[in-house]
Design an enzyme around this catalytic site. Structure first.
Site, PDB file in Angstrom:
ATOM      1  N   ASP A 100       0.826  -1.209   0.000  1.00 50.99           N
ATOM      2  CA  ASP A 100       0.000   0.000   0.000  1.00 50.99           C
ATOM      3  C   ASP A 100       0.864   1.266   0.000  1.00 50.99           C
ATOM      4  OD1 ASP A 100      -2.324   1.423  -0.044  1.00 50.99           O
ATOM      5  OD2 ASP A 100      -2.777   1.183   2.094  1.00 50.99           O
ATOM      6  N   ASN A 140     -10.987  -2.507  -5.495  1.00 53.87           N
ATOM      7  CA  ASN A 140     -10.206  -1.582  -6.336  1.00 53.87           C
ATOM      8  C   ASN A 140     -10.832  -1.360  -7.717  1.00 53.87           C
ATOM      9  OD1 ASN A 140      -6.959  -2.731  -5.069  1.00 53.87           O
ATOM     10  ND2 ASN A 140      -8.155  -0.951  -4.440  1.00 53.87           N
TER      11      ASN A 140
HETATM   12  C1  IPE Z   1      -5.456  -2.737  -0.362  1.00 57.92           C
HETATM   13  O1  IPE Z   1      -5.089  -1.422  -0.481  1.00 57.92           O
HETATM   14  C2  IPE Z   1      -5.424  -3.409  -1.706  1.00 57.92           C
HETATM   15  C3  IPE Z   1      -4.114  -3.577  -2.301  1.00 57.92           C
HETATM   16  C4  IPE Z   1      -2.964  -3.287  -1.729  1.00 57.92           C
HETATM   17  C5  IPE Z   1      -4.105  -4.149  -3.616  1.00 57.92           C
HETATM   18  P1  IPE Z   1      -6.183  -0.265  -0.596  1.00 57.92           P
HETATM   19  O2  IPE Z   1      -5.433   1.008  -0.715  1.00 57.92           O
HETATM   20  O3  IPE Z   1      -7.147  -0.576  -1.676  1.00 57.92           O
HETATM   21  O4  IPE Z   1      -6.925  -0.375   0.807  1.00 57.92           O
HETATM   22  P2  IPE Z   1      -7.807   0.685   1.595  1.00 57.92           P
HETATM   23  O5  IPE Z   1      -8.819   1.196   0.629  1.00 57.92           O
HETATM   24  O6  IPE Z   1      -6.881   1.772   2.044  1.00 57.92           O
HETATM   25  O7  IPE Z   1      -8.382  -0.061   2.748  1.00 57.92           O
HETATM   26  C1  IPE Z   2      -1.572   0.277  -3.396  1.00 55.32           C
HETATM   27  O1  IPE Z   2      -1.338   1.644  -3.415  1.00 55.32           O
HETATM   28  C2  IPE Z   2      -1.768  -0.289  -4.769  1.00 55.32           C
HETATM   29  C3  IPE Z   2      -3.147  -0.724  -5.064  1.00 55.32           C
HETATM   30  C4  IPE Z   2      -4.134  -0.693  -4.241  1.00 55.32           C
HETATM   31  C5  IPE Z   2      -3.396  -1.227  -6.398  1.00 55.32           C
HETATM   32  P1  IPE Z   2      -2.535   2.685  -3.410  1.00 55.32           P
HETATM   33  O2  IPE Z   2      -2.893   3.010  -4.820  1.00 55.32           O
HETATM   34  O3  IPE Z   2      -3.656   2.198  -2.574  1.00 55.32           O
HETATM   35  O4  IPE Z   2      -1.830   3.942  -2.726  1.00 55.32           O
HETATM   36  P2  IPE Z   2      -2.488   4.972  -1.725  1.00 55.32           P
HETATM   37  O5  IPE Z   2      -3.102   4.188  -0.599  1.00 55.32           O
HETATM   38  O6  IPE Z   2      -3.517   5.732  -2.501  1.00 55.32           O
HETATM   39  O7  IPE Z   2      -1.344   5.819  -1.262  1.00 55.32           O
HETATM   40 MG    MG Z   3      -4.085   2.416  -0.593  1.00 54.29          MG
END
Ligand code: IPE
Ligand code: IPE
Ligand code: MG
Length: 252
Positions: free
Chosen positions: A23, A71
């Protein structure tokens, strides 16, 4: 001993199965005034580093949360870019994965992915099927609650077909119907970017996993940070409901 591995790590006591919630790509990019997609691209470099290092250490299974069922609700452009980045990763890294003896695997609803991505995923699974090094699993279109609901559906089918009796269903029946049925027990679950939640990842499997949270954004996560997580894991006493005295005298 490989000089690239921290000598403080006890290679005989590695977690068998490590899960990572990768993340913070978006925030990493925002901090640099870059588009979110640049963060995802930088995140793939961290995937390369950690996959190689985990395999070099001798970790049996590494399961990376790459794209959740939730997502899909992100902006269309970001979803499309993530699918392209996935395919670019497989195109570029498949040879290295093969060379390192890694077996590629996926969990989640792969049929939700666009066809060009499904084709690459299937190809990577087929081409690495005979490898017996680390099992690298990408969780794609994955939801832990959905996984458990899918297992319940399967058990209901088995009951209707007369293969099992509802009264006999136990934890092992649920576990053998999860997407992770063939993977070792999840020992360590890492989440980057300072968020303290599981976001619908491996909920059943995490029942007794050790949890490790770090503030580093995923693109900043390197082999050092990964080793810190392993060292933290190795410094913990896993009690599984027992008392410390019982654990101390337990025969292994
Ligand atoms: C979890 O991260 C999913 C992945 C790392 C693929 P998110 O960024 O989607 O999670 P939330 O929304 O902060 O809980
Ligand atoms: C994790 O990084 C990757 C996926 C969920 C695909 P994020 O895209 O969630 O990054 P933040 O949480 O917005 O920083
Ligand atoms: Mg995230």
């Amino acid at each position: 001993m490989d000089p690239r591995i921290d000598p403080r790590i006890d290679l005989a006591r590695l977690p068998r199965h490590v899960g990572i919630i990768m993340d913070g790509n978006g925030r990493w990019a925002r901090k640099r005034m870059l588009p979110r997609i640049a963060g995802h691209r930088e995140g793939v470099k961290a995937v390369d580093r950690i996959v190689s290092h985990a395999s070099r250490m001798g970790i049996r299974a590494l399961t990376l949360y790459s794209f959740s069922l939730e997502n899909w609700s992100r902006p269309r452009d970001e979803v499309n870019a993530l699918m392209e980045i996935l395919v670019e990763f497989l195109e570029r890294e498949l040879n290295r994965i093969l060379r390192e003896g890694i077996r590629f695997n996926v969990i989640g609803h792969i049929e939700d992915l666009p066809h060009f991505a499904q084709d690459w995923v299937k190809r990577a699974i087929e081409e690495t099927a005979d490898r017996n090094g680390m099992i690298l699993t990408l969780a794609l279109s994955y939801s832990a609650r959905r996984e458990i609901a899918d297992a319940a559906q399967e058990l209901a089918r088995e009951a209707v077909a007369g293969k099992i009796s509802p009264d006999d269903i136990d934890e092992s029946d649920v576990a053998r119907n999860l997407y992770t049925a063939d993977l070792p027990e999840l020992d360590l679950l890492i989440r980057t970017s300072g968020e303290l939640r599981l976001s619908n990842y491996l909920l059943w499997q995490a029942a007794y996993a050790e949890l490790y949270f770090t503030d580093a954004y995923w693109p900043e996560f390197g082999t050092r940070e990964f080793e810190d997580a392993i060292l933290s894991f190795q410094a913990r006493v896993r009690k599984f409901g027992l008392t410390e005295e019982q654990v101390a005298t337990r025969k292994v």
